[in-house]
Design a protein around this motif. Structure first.
Motif, PDB file in Angstrom:
ATOM      1  N   ASP A 233       3.360 -41.787  73.182  1.00 50.95           N
ATOM      2  CA  ASP A 233       3.095 -41.540  72.021  1.00 50.95           C
ATOM      3  C   ASP A 233       4.251 -40.888  71.074  1.00 50.95           C
ATOM      4  OD1 ASP A 233       0.537 -42.624  71.846  1.00 50.95           O
ATOM      5  OD2 ASP A 233      -0.423 -40.550  72.279  1.00 50.95           O
ATOM      6  N   ARG A 236       6.502 -43.353  69.898  1.00 47.04           N
ATOM      7  CA  ARG A 236       6.057 -43.934  68.816  1.00 47.04           C
ATOM      8  C   ARG A 236       6.169 -43.263  67.496  1.00 47.04           C
ATOM      9  NH1 ARG A 236       3.801 -48.724  70.198  1.00 47.04           N
ATOM     10  NH2 ARG A 236       2.935 -48.954  72.241  1.00 47.04           N
ATOM     11  N   LYS A 237       6.223 -41.961  67.569  1.00 48.34           N
ATOM     12  CA  LYS A 237       6.320 -41.011  66.214  1.00 48.34           C
ATOM     13  C   LYS A 237       7.957 -40.931  65.757  1.00 48.34           C
ATOM     14  CE  LYS A 237       2.593 -38.172  67.996  1.00 48.34           C
ATOM     15  NZ  LYS A 237       2.373 -36.698  68.638  1.00 48.34           N
TER      16      LYS A 237
END
Length: 304
Positions: A233, A236-237
């Protein structure tokens, strides 16, 4: 010589991919390595666009040229093709076989002669053969029969390990080996030929006469090595440009790190004098993704 025998998969198939490694040659190992990474948008791979491309490719992969000619105006041609696929729930390998076919045709420009799908009379048939056979004209008088070997595993190295072991077994086992497949290919040739002239050309390539000394044929292997990459995650940021740069670099480094391993496997099995065309391909969540793509192809949907 093969002007009448062109690939079905157009070169625009390659527009879907970043060409990170283009036919990198391992010195003295007759091996060309390619890395095609699926296009990225909004920090995800565009599997939806891949599925759209594969809707057309699956038909020409599953059906022979003669079948394509017979059913070309039949609206049920897609159904006829996908009926040969195994049910997606238990289908771990056929996506790799289809993608290898696509890359050998679109990138290498080596048209398929036949695939094991053409030998299946039902989806559950098990055909102990290479994943497909393609023909490549190297120059005016030299040709290669390219036998396909597809493996999808968690790691790139494991895919390579399985592929080279399978190739070694295919060459050396006592039955259902490469020589049996060439004989099988010879007897099934009429399924892929449209004209008598083309039939005769392909026959001469598959079983060239040393007495005539006009055509030279060698056997080669196309390897599709699918592997998994992990995207957390935090990654993905990242901004879109940062993410693309990060993930593409990560994948390329992973493939480059295995060059010596490929050499090791060729040395181990003494596969000298054989040309290998390696197509590395990364997946996110490989087990789920490959089954989901096959499910979409079988149901003519696109849920990505």
């Amino acid at each position: 010589m093969l002007n009448q025998f062109s690939p079905h998969v157009d070169e625009n198939f390659l527009d879907l991919f970043y060409h990170e490694i283009q036919s990198f040659e391992l010195d003295r190992y007759n091996t060309k390595i390619n890395l095609h990474t699926l296009k990225i948008e909004n920090n995800i791979f565009v599997y939806s666009e891949l599925v759209e491309k594969l809707f057309d490719c699956i038909v020409t992969y599953c059906l022979s040229r003669k079948e394509l000619e017979i059913y070309k105006n039949n609206k049920g041609i897609y159904v006829k093709a996908i009926q040969r696929l195994r049910k997606w729930e238990n289908n771990d390998g056929e996506l790799g076989e289809v993608l290898l076919y696509c890359f050998l045709e679109s990138h290498l420009r080596a048209p398929k002669i036949f695939t094991k799908m053409e030998l299946k009379t039902s989806p559950n048939d098990y055909v102990k053969a290479s994943d497909g056979v393609h023909v490549l004209q190297v120059d005016k008088n030299n040709f290669q029969l390219i036998f396909g070997e597809s493996k999808l595993e968690k790691t790139f190295q494991r895919s390579l390990y399985d592929a080279f072991n399978s190739i070694n077994d295919f060459i050396n086992r006592s039955t259902n080996n490469i020589h049996d497949e060439i004989r099988l290919l010879n007897t099934h040739l009429e399924k892929e030929s449209i004209s008598p002239a083309l039939y005769n050309v392909l026959k001469k390539i598959i079983m060239p006469s040393a007495r005539e000394d006009e055509i030279f044929k060698d056997n080669a292997f196309g390897i599709f090595a699918g592997f998994e990459i992990t995207v957390d995650d935090d990654s993905r940021k990242l901004s879109n440009s940062e993410f693309r740069k990060m993930i593409r670099t990560k994948i390329k480094l992973e493939v480059e790190s295995q060059y010596s391993y490929i050499q090791k496997k060729i040395d181990e099995h003494k596969l000298y004098g054989t040309t290998f065309y390696v197509y590395a391909f990364p997946f996110v969540e490989i087990s789920n993704t490959r089954k989901r793509i096959i499910k979409n192809l079988m149901e003519a949907t696109n849920d990505f």
